[in-house]
Design a protein around this motif. Sequence first.
Motif, PDB file in Angstrom:
ATOM      1  N   ASN A 130     -71.362 -59.888  20.041  1.00  0.00           N
ATOM      2  CA  ASN A 130     -71.219 -61.312  20.364  1.00  0.00           C
ATOM      3  C   ASN A 130     -71.081 -62.130  19.075  1.00  0.00           C
ATOM      4  O   ASN A 130     -70.123 -62.888  18.919  1.00  0.00           O
ATOM      5  CB  ASN A 130     -72.432 -61.739  21.211  1.00  0.00           C
ATOM      6  CG  ASN A 130     -72.347 -63.173  21.708  1.00  0.00           C
ATOM      7  OD1 ASN A 130     -71.454 -63.931  21.330  1.00  0.00           O
ATOM      8  ND2 ASN A 130     -73.295 -63.568  22.550  1.00  0.00           N
TER       9      ASN A 130
ATOM     10  N   GLY B 127     -75.409 -71.594  22.651  1.00  0.00           N
ATOM     11  CA  GLY B 127     -75.772 -71.070  23.980  1.00  0.00           C
ATOM     12  C   GLY B 127     -76.519 -69.776  23.740  1.00  0.00           C
ATOM     13  O   GLY B 127     -77.727 -69.761  23.511  1.00  0.00           O
TER      14      GLY B 127
ATOM     15  N   THR C 274     -75.997 -68.312  21.085  1.00  0.00           N
ATOM     16  CA  THR C 274     -75.939 -68.463  19.613  1.00  0.00           C
ATOM     17  C   THR C 274     -75.035 -67.414  18.955  1.00  0.00           C
ATOM     18  O   THR C 274     -75.077 -67.245  17.737  1.00  0.00           O
ATOM     19  CB  THR C 274     -77.330 -68.486  18.917  1.00  0.00           C
ATOM     20  OG1 THR C 274     -77.947 -67.192  18.985  1.00  0.00           O
ATOM     21  CG2 THR C 274     -78.239 -69.524  19.516  1.00  0.00           C
TER      22      THR C 274
HETATM   23  C1  LIG Z   1     -68.399 -73.898  27.361  1.00  0.00           C
HETATM   24  C2  LIG Z   1     -69.263 -73.184  26.392  1.00  0.00           C
HETATM   25  N1  LIG Z   1     -69.781 -73.860  25.379  1.00  0.00           N
HETATM   26  C3  LIG Z   1     -70.600 -73.278  24.479  1.00  0.00           C
HETATM   27  C4  LIG Z   1     -70.928 -71.969  24.556  1.00  0.00           C
HETATM   28  C5  LIG Z   1     -71.901 -71.384  23.574  1.00  0.00           C
HETATM   29  O1  LIG Z   1     -71.441 -70.309  22.869  1.00  0.00           O
HETATM   30  P1  LIG Z   1     -72.436 -69.170  22.395  1.00  0.00           P
HETATM   31  O2  LIG Z   1     -72.853 -68.402  23.597  1.00  0.00           O
HETATM   32  O3  LIG Z   1     -71.614 -68.347  21.445  1.00  0.00           O
HETATM   33  O4  LIG Z   1     -73.602 -69.798  21.722  1.00  0.00           O
HETATM   34  C6  LIG Z   1     -70.411 -71.254  25.614  1.00  0.00           C
HETATM   35  C7  LIG Z   1     -70.773 -69.878  25.804  1.00  0.00           C
HETATM   36  O5  LIG Z   1     -70.787 -69.399  26.903  1.00  0.00           O
HETATM   37  C8  LIG Z   1     -69.558 -71.867  26.544  1.00  0.00           C
HETATM   38  O6  LIG Z   1     -69.064 -71.195  27.587  1.00  0.00           O
END
Ligand SMILES: Cc1ncc(COP(=O)(O)O)c(C=O)c1O
Length: 338
Positions: free
Chosen positions: A151, A178, A180
């Motif tokens: 990830n 989210g 991260t």
């Molecule tokens: C719309 C949206 N924003 C932000 C994120 C956050 O990304 P991450 O999971 O890499 O922290 C996600 C992840 O699912 C997302 O779908």
Amino acid sequence: MSVISVPQAFNEDELYIDLRPTFGRSLFLKCEGFNFAGSIKLKAATEMVEAADREGVLRPGSILVESSSGNLGVALSVIAASKGYRFVCVTDPRCNLATRLLMEALGSRVHVITEPDAGGGFLGARIDYVRALCASDDRYVWLNQYANPGNWKAHYRTTAPAIAREFPQLDVLFVGAGTTGTLMGCARYFREWHRPVRVVAVDSVGSVAFGGPPGRRMIPGLGASIRPPLLDESYVDEVIRVEEVDAIRACHHLARHGFLFGGSTGTVVSGAMGWLARNDTSGVTAVAIAPDLGERYLDTIYQANWLRAIYGPDVLAGGDHHRSEFDAPVQAGHRVAF
Ligand SMILES: Cc1ncc(COP(=O)(O)O)c(C=O)c1O
């Protein structure tokens, strides 16, 4: 011309919006929604599935299962369809209808958890269901985006170097958090880069990702109801928390300038604009990451009844969506006041 034969082979990685005309402050918004999954999650999904393929974790007949608020689910649906795997997405009621229908159209099964866990969030309940499924049948393979190093490695390999290439003088990077994965991949890359970059994590009020009390959150993708296992705060220079109403206002402000984005982009842009306003930023090069686009949120963030029911009648500040606290001083011929 680009010619591809699998959907994950295409991803627009070079598109930025200069938000100065829209918000009055310079911020380059990296658009991650232009691929066949419609979001940044295509990168993490591709990295995790290809690693599982390489390591023999995925075999003919395997069924992928994942807990997702939507975008990773769509990305895994795209890749599973392309590679011939079945996929079950475990989600919760905050997953948009359009996202659910999209996954089903791509051939995936969607399971919606309706009962929150003891902490009031859905994540624990979603993960419990995934674990039970895996225990019931060994064909299920859980890539576990919350703990899978693929990830963050996806962003270490792609997102961060793409930004570094275009902005060799980068000073500040704003990344929503989210799982991260995006944050940690970018933060690790820039920690090792040839010049310092301030990495600012953007979280939602009500998320417990970086501590703080839990609260209601309706915007999917960003924020967490548990501490993200991938998070290593020693790589993060600063954390800012954004109220959902401010994220919604930023989304509508962007939409009124023709840029329809998802809720997490509104969160990141609102947080970044606040940060830029508070700090002495003349001459600063700042980039923020926009994880997806707005069509999937037409029945929520862009729907007046939903907004009123969740946030009350004043969420869009009296209904004057054309001018808001974000508006730059009007330049002649540049904006029309309604
Ligand atoms: C719309 C949206 N924003 C932000 C994120 C956050 O990304 P991450 O999971 O890499 O922290 C996600 C992840 O699912 C997302 O779908």
